[in-house]
Design a protein around this motif. Sequence first.
Motif, PDB file in Angstrom:
ATOM      1  N   VAL A  13       0.833  -1.203   0.000  1.00  0.00           N
ATOM      2  CA  VAL A  13       0.000   0.000   0.000  1.00  0.00           C
ATOM      3  C   VAL A  13       0.868   1.254   0.000  1.00  0.00           C
ATOM      4  N   ASP A  14       1.860   1.301   0.873  1.00  0.00           N
ATOM      5  CA  ASP A  14       2.729   2.471   0.940  1.00  0.00           C
ATOM      6  C   ASP A  14       3.451   2.695  -0.391  1.00  0.00           C
ATOM      7  N   SER A  15       3.973   1.631  -0.985  1.00  0.00           N
ATOM      8  CA  SER A  15       4.666   1.762  -2.275  1.00  0.00           C
ATOM      9  C   SER A  15       3.724   2.257  -3.364  1.00  0.00           C
ATOM     10  N   LEU A  71       2.620   9.868   4.778  1.00  0.00           N
ATOM     11  CA  LEU A  71       1.968   8.843   5.574  1.00  0.00           C
ATOM     12  C   LEU A  71       1.970   9.254   7.039  1.00  0.00           C
ATOM     13  N   GLU A  72       0.795   9.244   7.654  1.00  0.00           N
ATOM     14  CA  GLU A  72       0.685   9.548   9.079  1.00  0.00           C
ATOM     15  C   GLU A  72       0.482   8.285   9.897  1.00  0.00           C
ATOM     16  N   GLN A  73      -0.204   7.307   9.306  1.00  0.00           N
ATOM     17  CA  GLN A  73      -0.445   6.070  10.033  1.00  0.00           C
ATOM     18  C   GLN A  73      -0.783   4.974   9.037  1.00  0.00           C
ATOM     19  N   LEU A  74      -0.298   3.782   9.306  1.00  0.00           N
ATOM     20  CA  LEU A  74      -0.578   2.618   8.485  1.00  0.00           C
ATOM     21  C   LEU A  74      -0.869   1.462   9.438  1.00  0.00           C
ATOM     22  N   VAL A  75      -2.088   0.932   9.379  1.00  0.00           N
ATOM     23  CA  VAL A  75      -2.521  -0.125  10.283  1.00  0.00           C
ATOM     24  C   VAL A  75      -3.028  -1.275   9.422  1.00  0.00           C
ATOM     25  N   ASP A  79      -6.267  -9.117   5.666  1.00  0.00           N
ATOM     26  CA  ASP A  79      -6.067  -8.623   4.299  1.00  0.00           C
ATOM     27  C   ASP A  79      -6.417  -7.145   4.138  1.00  0.00           C
ATOM     28  N   ILE A  80      -6.606  -6.430   5.259  1.00  0.00           N
ATOM     29  CA  ILE A  80      -6.995  -5.017   5.238  1.00  0.00           C
ATOM     30  C   ILE A  80      -5.830  -4.133   5.701  1.00  0.00           C
ATOM     31  N   VAL A  81      -5.604  -3.048   4.962  1.00  0.00           N
ATOM     32  CA  VAL A  81      -4.606  -2.041   5.337  1.00  0.00           C
ATOM     33  C   VAL A  81      -5.310  -0.685   5.351  1.00  0.00           C
ATOM     34  N   VAL A  82      -5.155   0.043   6.450  1.00  0.00           N
ATOM     35  CA  VAL A  82      -5.749   1.373   6.594  1.00  0.00           C
ATOM     36  C   VAL A  82      -4.607   2.393   6.571  1.00  0.00           C
ATOM     37  N   GLU A  83      -4.763   3.374   5.706  1.00  0.00           N
ATOM     38  CA  GLU A  83      -3.759   4.433   5.547  1.00  0.00           C
ATOM     39  C   GLU A  83      -4.391   5.770   5.928  1.00  0.00           C
ATOM     40  N   ILE A 110      -8.307   9.254   4.662  1.00  0.00           N
ATOM     41  CA  ILE A 110      -8.157   7.888   5.158  1.00  0.00           C
ATOM     42  C   ILE A 110      -8.586   6.951   4.038  1.00  0.00           C
ATOM     43  N   ASN A 111      -7.770   5.953   3.774  1.00  0.00           N
ATOM     44  CA  ASN A 111      -8.093   4.921   2.795  1.00  0.00           C
ATOM     45  C   ASN A 111      -8.043   3.562   3.462  1.00  0.00           C
ATOM     46  N   ILE A 112      -8.960   2.710   3.079  1.00  0.00           N
ATOM     47  CA  ILE A 112      -8.964   1.318   3.521  1.00  0.00           C
ATOM     48  C   ILE A 112      -8.800   0.476   2.260  1.00  0.00           C
ATOM     49  N   PHE A 113      -7.751  -0.329   2.241  1.00  0.00           N
ATOM     50  CA  PHE A 113      -7.462  -1.180   1.090  1.00  0.00           C
ATOM     51  C   PHE A 113      -7.615  -2.643   1.485  1.00  0.00           C
ATOM     52  N   ARG A 114      -8.132  -3.447   0.556  1.00  0.00           N
ATOM     53  CA  ARG A 114      -8.136  -4.899   0.754  1.00  0.00           C
ATOM     54  C   ARG A 114      -7.180  -5.512  -0.249  1.00  0.00           C
ATOM     55  N   ILE A 115      -6.317  -6.387   0.260  1.00  0.00           N
ATOM     56  CA  ILE A 115      -5.265  -7.000  -0.545  1.00  0.00           C
ATOM     57  C   ILE A 115      -5.590  -8.476  -0.760  1.00  0.00           C
TER      58      ILE A 115
END
Length: 144
Positions: A13-15, A71-75, A79-83, A110-115
Motif C-alpha cells: 500500500v505504501d509503495s 503517511l501519518e499512520q498505516l494499520v 487482508d486489510i490495510v488502513v492508511e 483515510i483509505n482502507i485497502f483490501r489485498i
Amino acid sequence: MTTDQISRNKQLVDSFIQELFSKGDLDAVDRYLDPAYVDHDPPVPGACGREGMRQAAAMFRQALPDWHSDLEQLVAEGDIVVERFTASGTHRGPLMGADPTENTLYLKGINIFRIEADKIVERWGRLDQLGLLQQLGLIPAAVS
C-alpha cells in the motif's frame, strides 16, 4: 495470515501511494491494482475502477506538480490495510474549476485497502474534500 504477509501488505500500500501520487508514476495503477479492482468511493466523479484512480493522480499532478503524500499512520489486520495521510502540493494549474493560486494545498484522508494475492482489490476512502474546496476558494471557509 502471517505477520510477514501483513507487513508485505502494508509495504504494498505504501509503495503504491508513493509511486502513484508522490512520484506521479501512472503505471503504478497497473502494477498494484488488480484488473478487477473495485473503488467503493471513486476519487473522481464519473470515473471508477483503475482508470478512476489513474485520472485522480493525473489531475492532482497536473494542477500540483510537487504533489506528494505523507503517511501519518498505516494499520493492518488480515487482508486489510488502513492508511491515514496528508497530501500537499503547490497549486500551479487549474484544479476543480479553480485557477492556480500558487498556494500550498493540503488534503487529509483515510483509505482502507483490501489485498488479495499481492494486489489491491478494493478501496474505501474518505477525503477532506470540503477542506480542499475551501482552500481553492470554491466555497466559503467555515466561520469559527
